[in-house]
Design a protein around this motif. Structure first.
Motif, PDB file in Angstrom:
ATOM      1  N   ARG A 227       0.812  -1.215   0.000  1.00 41.67           N
ATOM      2  CA  ARG A 227       0.000   0.000   0.000  1.00 41.67           C
ATOM      3  C   ARG A 227       0.847   1.267   0.000  1.00 41.67           C
ATOM      4  O   ARG A 227       0.411   2.316  -0.458  1.00 41.67           O
ATOM      5  CB  ARG A 227      -0.948   0.008   1.210  1.00 41.67           C
ATOM      6  N   GLY A 229       3.670   1.401  -1.574  1.00 41.79           N
ATOM      7  CA  GLY A 229       4.471   1.384  -2.802  1.00 41.79           C
ATOM      8  C   GLY A 229       5.746   0.563  -2.734  1.00 41.79           C
ATOM      9  O   GLY A 229       6.623   0.695  -3.581  1.00 41.79           O
ATOM     10  N   GLU A 231       7.055  -3.116  -3.066  1.00 44.95           N
ATOM     11  CA  GLU A 231       6.683  -4.482  -3.441  1.00 44.95           C
ATOM     12  C   GLU A 231       7.754  -5.458  -2.957  1.00 44.95           C
ATOM     13  O   GLU A 231       8.900  -5.372  -3.378  1.00 44.95           O
ATOM     14  CB  GLU A 231       6.525  -4.589  -4.971  1.00 44.95           C
TER      15      GLU A 231
END
Length: 532
Positions: A227, A229, A231
């Motif tokens: 959420r 950003g 990953e």
DNA sequence: TAGGTCAGCGCC
DNA sequence: AAAGGGCGCTGACCTA
């Protein structure tokens, strides 16, 4: 002389039968008045006791009887069954008898315990003494290889040591353990909730994300990073360390402390450390000899082979006593050097990695270590594989040895350790290239790890025997792959440390004969297991 | 609720 | 940096 023993039960007295070295009975069955009569026979004849583990020796120890030597028919059966390529087949006494009689063995009982046979076991209750005698004779007939005989003797001695260590226990100071938990986690929560410091760190993670996140749930943590950003593939520590986000620092700190709390916190202490009534405690793990395919031991209960460094300060000698902590230095590369005859791999140096770094890797010790470990574990790709290439040029015989083992695994052939412990064959139907390569890495490692385990086992057996012979008061209290800990009166500590180092040298000779490869063991006399 | 598997991490 | 061998144990998560 050998003496087969059936320890009897509550309703049946112990019985013995004397045997020659081949297992042929020298006389009739003798009924003993009680288990203590075993001590008399031990004193008179110092026989090798032929037993089925572990119920037999556990009951002898409970009766206050120790013996010097054993042939454990169940441990031996496991080695012989594996040598035939039938790994995973039952190898308990009943299964061994079935095999002798040409029947298909039933599964082993789930747990060996010291109780009498269950009332409704399938089939008639057998004559344990007759079974032990018959199985032992058949095993002796098969044990013609001197290396395999050494392995059987060492494995059996390991069975004795394991039971003795379980009974003796590792000295464990609950008060010291509690103090270091309180230092790390804050006061113990009364109702079992999160310790204060964990609660604080969890709140910091929540604050950094701006919402409530269950830090114990990897999936939720992944979503939380997604959420904002970031990953991630996993939430493993090493991957998180590369992430620049304010939640990372408290999360890493939380994971480390949470691990301490859940795995070796107050619950562990209450469950596994038994007070001895003198303000001291003992940790009594159960060792499972040969519990690992490679011959390493496993343990049951308490995670004895994973005691984290953070709590080792709780392992302390009693007043007036010392711990002798000894670990083999760089055992596996030395074993590979001796196995392969590539003696240049193990020059007469205490630090093999440093020596190798000086000769080949521009004094970069970490690089040299990685190269050697990769050679023994198998590196698929990347820089580690490149380093292996340089080793291949420098140590062709050693590398050929592990490469051969890897190829054997990939082709589905059996692989054996130096003394003859057999690696289980590959499961059929796994011929895909990836599975074959994984298999190769396994067998590549097996030849080294299993032989290293044999060295350690022989060391343990010799050390125990030497200490008994010298009438030493030292007690073996811990064994972990290539490390032993003894608990010993202070005045005997120095002699005990010497005995360990002597046993290490002897073990090398017993396995490899006149090899120039040294097997040094660092033995330190300390009060606490955390001291170096 | 009981059991299994997975992710993660401790040790060698 | 973070790949390669062997384990045991925990909580989370899923299924029956």
């Amino acid at each position: 002389m050998r003496i087969a023993l059936d320890p009897g039960s509550r309703d049946a007295p112990p019985r013995v039968r004397r045997l020659d070295e081949h297992g042929v009975p020298l006389g009739d069955v003798e009924v003993l008045p009680d288990l203590f009569a075993v001590a008399r026979l031990e004193k008179e004849h110092a026989p090798r006791w032929v037993i089925a583990r572990p119920r037999t020796y556990r009951r002898l120890l409970d009766a206050g009887v120790e013996v010097a030597r054993a042939h454990d028919v169940e441990l031996t059966e496991g080695l012989l069954v594996a040598a035939d390529g039938h790994f995973g087949q039952p190898h308990g006494l009943a299964a061994a008898v079935a095999r002798l009689e040409g029947r298909t063995p039933a599964a082993d009982p789930l747990r060996d315990d010291d109780g009498p046979p269950a009332l409704f076991e399938s089939g008639p209750v057998g004559d344990e003494l007759a079974d032990v005698v018959a199985v032992h004779a058949a095993q002796q007939a098969r044990l013609t290889d001197p290396r395999m005989r050494l392995l059987v003797a060492a494995e059996s001695a390991g069975g004795l040591v394991a039971e003795e260590m379980r009974a003796t226990g590792l000295p464990w100071r609950a008060d010291v353990h509690d103090a270091l938990l309180t230092e790390a986690l804050g006061p113990r929560p009364v109702l079992g909730g999160r310790p204060p410091k964990l609660a604080v760190l969890a709140a910091e993670v929540d604050a950094a994300f701006g919402r409530r996140v269950n830090v114990d749930s990897p999936a939720e943590v992944l979503r939380a990073f997604g959420r904002v950003g970031v990953e991630l593939e996993t939430t493993r520590s090493w991957e998180l360390k590369g992430v620049d986000h304010p939640a990372v620092a408290p999360l890493l700190a939380y994971k480390e402390l949470a691990r301490l709390h859940t795995a070796h916190g107050w619950a562990w202490l209450r469950t596994w450390v038994r007070p001895d009534g003198h303000g001291r405690g003992r940790f009594h793990p159960e060792y499972v000899v040969g519990g690992v395919v490679s011959g390493r031991w496993a343990t049951r209960g308490g995670g004895a082979l994973q005691i984290p460094k953070a709590v080792r300060a709780a392992v302390r000698a009693d007043p007036g006593w010392k711990l002798v902590v000894a670990d083999a230095s760089q055992l596996e590369p030395r074993v590979l050097a001796a196995l392969s005859g590539d003696h240049a791999l193990a020059p007469d140096e205490d630090d093999l990695y440093a020596a190798l770094a000086a000769r080949e890797f521009g004094d970069d010790r970490a690089k040299a270590k990685l190269a050697l470990l990769s050679a023994m574990y198998g590196a698929g790709s990347g820089s580690a594989a490149q380093l292996m290439g340089r080793l291949r040029k420098r140590f062709p015989a050693a590398m050929a040895f592990v490469d051969d083992a890897a190829r054997a695994g990939e082709e589905g052939r059996l692989v054996r350790s130096h003394l003859g412990r057999t690696c289980p064959p590959a499961r059929p139907g796994h011929e895909e290239p990836a599975a074959a390569r994984a298999r190769g890495r396994f067998t590549r490692n097996f030849v080294v790890q299993a032989t290293a385990a044999e060295w350690a086992l022989v060391l343990l057996a010799d050390l125990r025997s030497d200490l008994r012979g010298a009438g030493s008061p030292a007690r073996l209290v811990f064994f972990q792959h290539d490390e032993v800990v003894l608990h010993v009166p202070a005045e005997a500590a120095a002699a005990t440390a010497d005995a360990v180092q002597a046993a290490a040298t002897t073990a090398g000779r017993r396995l490899f004969g006149a090899t120039p490869v040294r097997f040094p063991m660092q033995a330190r006399v300390v009060d606490g297991y955390d001291e170096h």
